[in-house]
Design a protein around this motif. Structure first.
Motif, PDB file in Angstrom:
ATOM      1  N   ASP A 151       0.837  -1.201   0.000  1.00  0.00           N
ATOM      2  CA  ASP A 151       0.000   0.000   0.000  1.00  0.00           C
ATOM      3  C   ASP A 151       0.879   1.262   0.000  1.00  0.00           C
ATOM      4  OD1 ASP A 151      -2.594   1.293   0.305  1.00  0.00           O
ATOM      5  OD2 ASP A 151      -1.932   1.781   2.343  1.00  0.00           O
ATOM      6  N   TRP A 207      -3.485 -10.258  11.779  1.00  0.00           N
ATOM      7  CA  TRP A 207      -2.769  -8.988  11.865  1.00  0.00           C
ATOM      8  C   TRP A 207      -1.379  -9.219  12.455  1.00  0.00           C
ATOM      9  CZ3 TRP A 207      -4.942  -3.708  11.391  1.00  0.00           C
ATOM     10  CH2 TRP A 207      -6.237  -3.696  10.848  1.00  0.00           C
ATOM     11  N   ALA A 217      -2.389 -10.706   1.097  1.00  0.00           N
ATOM     12  CA  ALA A 217      -1.759  -9.890   2.137  1.00  0.00           C
ATOM     13  C   ALA A 217      -1.679  -8.430   1.727  1.00  0.00           C
ATOM     14  CB  ALA A 217      -0.354 -10.422   2.433  1.00  0.00           C
ATOM     15  N   ILE A 218      -1.809  -7.554   2.719  1.00  0.00           N
ATOM     16  CA  ILE A 218      -1.563  -6.130   2.510  1.00  0.00           C
ATOM     17  C   ILE A 218      -0.442  -5.723   3.456  1.00  0.00           C
ATOM     18  CG2 ILE A 218      -3.357  -5.475   4.209  1.00  0.00           C
ATOM     19  CD1 ILE A 218      -3.810  -2.895   2.610  1.00  0.00           C
ATOM     20  N   THR A 267       0.732  -2.296   5.092  1.00  0.00           N
ATOM     21  CA  THR A 267       0.326  -0.902   5.255  1.00  0.00           C
ATOM     22  C   THR A 267       0.447  -0.490   6.717  1.00  0.00           C
ATOM     23  OG1 THR A 267      -1.374   0.749   4.776  1.00  0.00           O
ATOM     24  CG2 THR A 267      -2.147  -1.343   5.696  1.00  0.00           C
ATOM     25  N   VAL A 278      -2.522  -8.883   7.347  1.00  0.00           N
ATOM     26  CA  VAL A 278      -2.084  -7.492   7.435  1.00  0.00           C
ATOM     27  C   VAL A 278      -0.663  -7.495   7.988  1.00  0.00           C
ATOM     28  CG1 VAL A 278      -2.489  -5.249   8.519  1.00  0.00           C
ATOM     29  CG2 VAL A 278      -4.434  -6.687   7.850  1.00  0.00           C
ATOM     30  N   ASN A 279       0.254  -6.974   7.227  1.00  0.00           N
ATOM     31  CA  ASN A 279       1.645  -6.888   7.674  1.00  0.00           C
ATOM     32  C   ASN A 279       2.216  -8.226   8.130  1.00  0.00           C
ATOM     33  OD1 ASN A 279       1.584  -4.139   7.094  1.00  0.00           O
ATOM     34  ND2 ASN A 279       0.966  -3.579   9.173  1.00  0.00           N
ATOM     35  N   ALA A 311      -6.006  -1.047   6.011  1.00  0.00           N
ATOM     36  CA  ALA A 311      -5.978  -2.443   6.474  1.00  0.00           C
ATOM     37  C   ALA A 311      -7.398  -2.974   6.669  1.00  0.00           C
ATOM     38  CB  ALA A 311      -5.186  -2.544   7.777  1.00  0.00           C
ATOM     39  N   ARG A 312      -8.243  -2.158   7.281  1.00  0.00           N
ATOM     40  CA  ARG A 312      -9.628  -2.587   7.513  1.00  0.00           C
ATOM     41  C   ARG A 312     -10.377  -2.767   6.195  1.00  0.00           C
ATOM     42  NH1 ARG A 312     -12.904  -1.641  12.016  1.00  0.00           N
ATOM     43  NH2 ARG A 312     -14.275  -0.405  10.703  1.00  0.00           N
ATOM     44  N   THR A 326      -9.070  -6.029   4.469  1.00  0.00           N
ATOM     45  CA  THR A 326      -9.530  -7.274   5.110  1.00  0.00           C
ATOM     46  C   THR A 326     -11.034  -7.459   4.932  1.00  0.00           C
ATOM     47  OG1 THR A 326      -9.720  -6.152   7.266  1.00  0.00           O
ATOM     48  CG2 THR A 326      -7.695  -7.376   6.847  1.00  0.00           C
TER      49      THR A 326
END
Lengths: 415, 415
Positions: free
Chosen positions: A229, B406, A339-340, A342, A362-363, A348-349, A352
């Motif tokens: 991101d 997360w 996967a993101i 950010t 996330v991460n 992130a929200r 997902t």
């Protein structure tokens, strides 16, 4: 096949009532027998390896096929781990007392007879047998012909150990692996087989799902993406991309695609391209990515976005926005792991919530999608369908449920 | 069909993010619109009824097809009930912090696009749409041609109401009902449709399950048994048999078989035979049962044990033991609902443990297997398969799950 399935059904009705104590004893007996009888398993495995070499099997496939004393010890140890896991059977999921006084409970029960169609490594034979047994099921195993001798030897060990522990030997049966007919019979044996799990490449999975009338759970095809991101920590992003791609490129949770937000592309693309190239990864890049890479790339073709390489290749692309990344994933993803990277909570929200996959990270690297990593103690496969189970499948995913209702002469009033 | 499915997918991605507030508003809008526009629905329904009469449809089928103002009010009220049920989407089923610090959550998410193939009553159109909507799914409805006009009118009302509440009208779509092609396309639209639920007779369900490559959940075939144990309270047993058989013979939870333990047969058989006959039930009896009945019976044929009569008929038999009853049920049951009448704890435990069905009743009528009775507030069908959902299906059964993980730059170490 139908005879085998009928024997499995009989075995399953005994297994369904077996206590955890007896099932765990069988798993320990399996572990002990594997170690004790390693020489005969290794001898059988040597035959498969010899035949594989003769037929020109790639060295990486030979490695996947090969057993050693250490590998057998690890396979045995995995059975002890499964013995240590809680028994899913009998767990009460819901229940209560209805207004009319009826007592209801929804309890986990074994699935019954589970068919497993798989390729490759002989450890799957033992892993699948141990997990299905612990969940109270009989299993019909249909492995690949390349591992025929190993599988035959392993199943002989398994059956003896299971019988020694007082459970039916027919809890574990190996189906013929040379003809397609055994697969066809297995996947159309409605009423005899309760679930078939195909585990292998896309070709195998499609053949099973298309031809099956028995319920199936698709596993294992992973066209996974990492989206970096505009608000990503770029060093973190490089580590996550590298780990997702190159840690074990041949497994389904490996990343096959890299999507980079345009706002950080100028800084990030050269950096990640350098690191990926240094790790031996071939970049199949769109023109915007290629222009910034500063290292050799291959032009991405349309089919690259839909390809599960399972090798040191990655398709890479610059996207204009998070929304574009989400659309790209919706179009090309296989619903496995996305996967993101950010630092932005809102991004992130959004990611997902919008991305529709078995696992959304996330991460964190895509490589974490794994039953062992998720604390399930084991896995029989990673489901990429939405029905019944999604993501890593372990013991609870190998069960069904039953409503048990106790009354005292309750009859239902006319409505 | 594929166009409809694609529009449904787009609608589903909006619906997946809709809050409970918005979805419940849509359900209330549906209820209001059904009452307000009852005249146009009733006019359409009158056409179906007229066509049904012309084509010689049985009066019982005409009754199932017919809508009245009161029936529409009840259908509308059911939507308000669904609005009052908790939203399954977003529920966290499992989760925790892994040893490495990764935070995992398994959350309920909508299934996506749900196809529904059904016969008969037009209320199913509204019930199915309301439930799938509340669970965040788009629905493709394929009803029967006998209800075509009613379904067309109802879906027009539904779409308007859904749009009025700010959700996509394409959340609810009616497929053509005259050709088999629309069913075939629906059940093979892998990647576009996530789940197909057939609801109707055995022929419909078999056709769908045999031809489907999309995951399906079988519903509704109920070859249910009542077993009267040697330790039964015989008065209670008579009440339970009568209620299970005759309360509503046309529904899937009605009993189709009566198994009587030999030790109480002499006292029980004449009593139950008299009551069943008085209720207009035809007894298809084996020779031992017939000899004791003291009332007219019809000799049971082999196929009687496998027949879901859905009428005032019951197959009846004397068995030697609880084990024989369990074997008979294993051979002939459809995995829907099985009941035992007994005062003996050990017999009750044995029966509930050994009988493999969606619901097992102790001292209660089979007629209780129903989403409403089980406190689910509604039902879209009763699953008789073991995968995904078993027994009455309501909102949670119309969802899948997703792992959301997360991290803070987590990468997986090499193994």
């Amino acid at each position: 096949m139908h005879d085998a399935a009928r024997r499995a059904r009989v075995a399953a009705s005994d297994l369904a009532l077996a206590t955890r104590q007896v099932k765990d004893a069988a798993l320990h007996a399996i572990a002990d027998a594997l170690v004790r009888r390693a020489p005969e398993v290794l001898a059988a495995n040597a035959e498969d390896v010899r035949r594989g070499r003769e037929s020109g099997l790639a060295e990486s496939m030979i490695d996947r096929l090969s057993l050693t004393e250490a590998r057998i010890a690890a396979i045995a140890e995995a059975q002890r781990t499964v013995a240590g896991l809680p028994d899913p059977v009998g767990e009460v999921l819901r229940g209560g007392i209805l207004p009319n006084g009826l007592e209801t409970r929804q309890v986990r029960v074994p699935m019954g007879v589970v068919g497993m169609v798989y390729e490759g490594r002989p450890n799957v034979t033992v892993d699948a047998a141990g997990l299905t047994l612990k969940a109270g099921n009989a299993v019909l195993l249909r492995g690949s012909s390349s591992a025929e001798s190993s599988n035959t030897a392993l199943v002989a060990v398994l059956r003896d150990a299971v019988a020694e522990a007082g459970l039916p030997a027919d809890s574990v049966q190996l189906l013929p692996c040379h003809d397609r007919a055994s697969v066809r019979h297995l996947i159309t044996a409605r009423g005899l087989v309760d679930l078939v799990i195909p585990r292998g490449g896309a070709g195998l999975i499609n053949a099973v799902v298309q031809g099956a009338t028995v319920p199936t759970v698709e596993t294992g095809v992973g066209n996974c993406h990492v989206y970096v991101d505009s608000a990503a920590d770029l060093d973190m992003a490089v580590r996550i991309v590298l780990n997702s791609k190159a840690r074990r490129p041949s497994v389904c949770n490996a990343a096959e695609n890299l999507l980079v937000h345009k706002d950080i592309a100028e800084r990030f693309v050269p950096e990640v391209a350098r690191e990926l190239s240094a790790a031996g990864v071939t970049l199949h890049a769109d023109s915007r990515f290629a222009a910034l890479a500063g290292t050799a790339t291959v032009p991405a073709q349309d089919e690259d976005w839909d390809t599960e390489y399972l090798s040191l290749d990655i398709a890479a692309k610059v996207v204009d926005s998070l929304a574009d990344a989400v659309s790209h994933i919706a179009e090309h993803g296989s619903g496995h792991t996305e996967a993101i990277v950010t630092a932005d909570v809102r991004a992130a929200r959004e990611f997902t919530a919008r991305v529709d996959a078995a696992a959304v990270m996330v991460n964190a690297a895509t490589s974490f999608t794994d039953g062992g990593e998720f604390g399930m103690g084991a896995e029989i496969g990673i489901s990429t369908q939405k029905l019944h189970a999604r993501g890593p499948m372990a013991l609870p995913e190998l069960t069904s449920t039953k409503w048990v209702v106790w009354g005292d002469g309750h009859v239902r009033p006319s409505s």
